[in-house]
Scaffold this active site. Structure first.
Site, PDB file in Angstrom:
ATOM      1  N   THR A  50     -22.646  36.384  59.539  1.00  0.00           N
ATOM      2  CA  THR A  50     -23.200  37.560  58.875  1.00  0.00           C
ATOM      3  C   THR A  50     -23.927  37.129  57.612  1.00  0.00           C
ATOM      4  O   THR A  50     -23.477  36.197  56.936  1.00  0.00           O
ATOM      5  CB  THR A  50     -22.038  38.499  58.475  1.00  0.00           C
ATOM      6  OG1 THR A  50     -21.415  38.952  59.661  1.00  0.00           O
ATOM      7  CG2 THR A  50     -22.501  39.673  57.648  1.00  0.00           C
ATOM      8  N   GLY A  57     -17.098  45.912  63.135  1.00  0.00           N
ATOM      9  CA  GLY A  57     -16.412  44.823  62.432  1.00  0.00           C
ATOM     10  C   GLY A  57     -16.289  45.070  60.937  1.00  0.00           C
ATOM     11  O   GLY A  57     -16.622  46.144  60.415  1.00  0.00           O
ATOM     12  N   ASP A  58     -15.834  44.030  60.254  1.00  0.00           N
ATOM     13  CA  ASP A  58     -15.596  44.098  58.805  1.00  0.00           C
ATOM     14  C   ASP A  58     -16.847  44.428  58.002  1.00  0.00           C
ATOM     15  O   ASP A  58     -16.761  45.004  56.913  1.00  0.00           O
ATOM     16  CB  ASP A  58     -15.023  42.769  58.314  1.00  0.00           C
ATOM     17  CG  ASP A  58     -15.922  41.586  58.656  1.00  0.00           C
ATOM     18  OD1 ASP A  58     -16.583  41.614  59.723  1.00  0.00           O
ATOM     19  OD2 ASP A  58     -15.978  40.637  57.856  1.00  0.00           O
TER      20      ASP A  58
HETATM   21  N1  ASP Z   1     -17.780  39.312  60.395  1.00  0.00           N
HETATM   22  C1  ASP Z   1     -18.675  39.613  61.487  1.00  0.00           C
HETATM   23  C2  ASP Z   1     -17.994  40.499  62.464  1.00  0.00           C
HETATM   24  O1  ASP Z   1     -16.845  40.283  62.765  1.00  0.00           O
HETATM   25  C3  ASP Z   1     -19.177  38.423  62.188  1.00  0.00           C
HETATM   26  C4  ASP Z   1     -19.786  37.360  61.338  1.00  0.00           C
HETATM   27  O2  ASP Z   1     -19.554  37.176  60.190  1.00  0.00           O
HETATM   28  O3  ASP Z   1     -20.583  36.690  61.900  1.00  0.00           O
HETATM   29  O4  ASP Z   1     -18.619  41.365  62.999  1.00  0.00           O
END
Ligand code: ASP
Length: 302
Positions: A163, A193-194
């Site tokens: 991300t 997601g987060d």
């Molecule tokens: N944190 C992100 C998610 O779980 C993925 C990522 O950081 O690439 O959607």
């Protein structure tokens, strides 16, 4: 106050460079975060951020993004948003124009269209091919049991997750944070997601600082990771110690053994980062520097 931008991963250097130029031309920390993230969303080589990137299991790109203002604690987010090129800008509109914090799916798309964003359909180069390849791999290695998601997770354990998560500190000591992602590659449709969850993937408060995450989002949600790091900074830990402590806490239980990184910047321009991934890279630039610097850190267990 020294203006500072930090952002996750190598491509974060483009975000911090753009963000710093926004700050230097008088833009706010929020503007710097939004404009920096947009550069990465637009980058055709970055498949883990922005429309056209790596899709969910069904081949649809569902985007998560959020933004937060450290001065007011106002925030906005979108989850599982389809067909919009700049989810970070929609998140900002949620913050500025609605009484809500998080809009998802159809409702988020409807809101974006009402705000004037265009509905678009395209793949970034290689994204569709990677999805088809992974489907084949899952069929082979998960013995055809594609409907059982646990098996799929096994196959994709090491697959893409990156991300763009950004924190900005402006010359008046005001801070903002934001992020944008396609989410975990091959995630279940509808999974948020987060990155869309305030306190998990992002938190910032001018009185302390900010923290953002990347990696397996379920870990950051489970441990309210960004807020945890801010809370640790608020009781006196510097950003580095706060990140390390929070990451070690995620390793206390076995359900999510590894796979998350956290990056923090406090209101005194101090930075910290820690990860349970093998390694993690972030970009840093302050107003005294001509260009961003990439900083690579080793996983806390390596
Ligand atoms: N944190 C992100 C998610 O779980 C993925 C990522 O950081 O690439 O959607």
């Amino acid at each position: 106050m020294k203006r500072v931008m930090v952002a996750t991963w190598d491509f974060g250097s483009k975000a911090v460079e753009r963000g710093l130029s926004v700050l230097e031309s008088g833009g706010s920390a929020l503007d710097a975060v939004e404009e920096g993230i947009k550069v990465v969303e637009d980058d055709l080589e970055v498949l883990t951020v922005g429309l056209g990137g790596l899709p969910n299991f069904k081949g649809e790109v569902e985007l998560d993004a959020s933004i937060m203002d450290g001065e007011t604690l106002r925030c906005g987010a979108v989850g599982a948003l389809k067909h919009i090129r700049h989810p970070i800008s929609v998140a900002r509109k949620v913050m500025e124009l609605t009484p809500h914090i998080l809009l998802v799916g159809e409702g988020a798309l409807e809101f974006a269209l009402k705000c004037g964003f265009k509905q678009e359909f395209f793949w970034k180069p290689n994204a569709r091919e990677k999805w088809l390849e992974m489907l084949e791999k899952i069929k082979r290695e998960a013995l055809g049991e594609c409907s059982f998601y646990g098996k799929i997770l096994k196959v994709m354990r090491d697959s893409w997750r990156e991300t763009v998560s950004v924190i900005a500190l402006d010359a008046n000591g005001s801070m903002a944070a934001g992020n944008s992602t396609t989410g975990l590659f091959m995630k279940m449709p509808g999974r948020v997601g987060d990155s869309a969850i305030i306190g998990a993937g992002i938190y910032v408060d001018n009185r302390v600082g900010g923290a953002v995450t990347t990696g397996v989002g379920e870990i950051a949600i489970n441990y309210c990771l960004s807020k945890r790091v801010c809370d640790l900074m608020s009781i006196g830990l510097n950003p580095q110690k706060a990140c390390e402590k929070a990451i070690l806490e995620t390793l206390d239980r076995e359900n999510f053994a590894n796979g998350i990184a956290v990056l923090a910047l406090n209101n005194k321009s101090e930075v910290g980062a820690a990860t349970s991934l093998k390694e993690f890279t972030y970009a840093y630039q302050d107003e005294e520097m001509d260009r961003p610097e990439l900083r690579k850190i080793k996983g806390i267990l390596t």
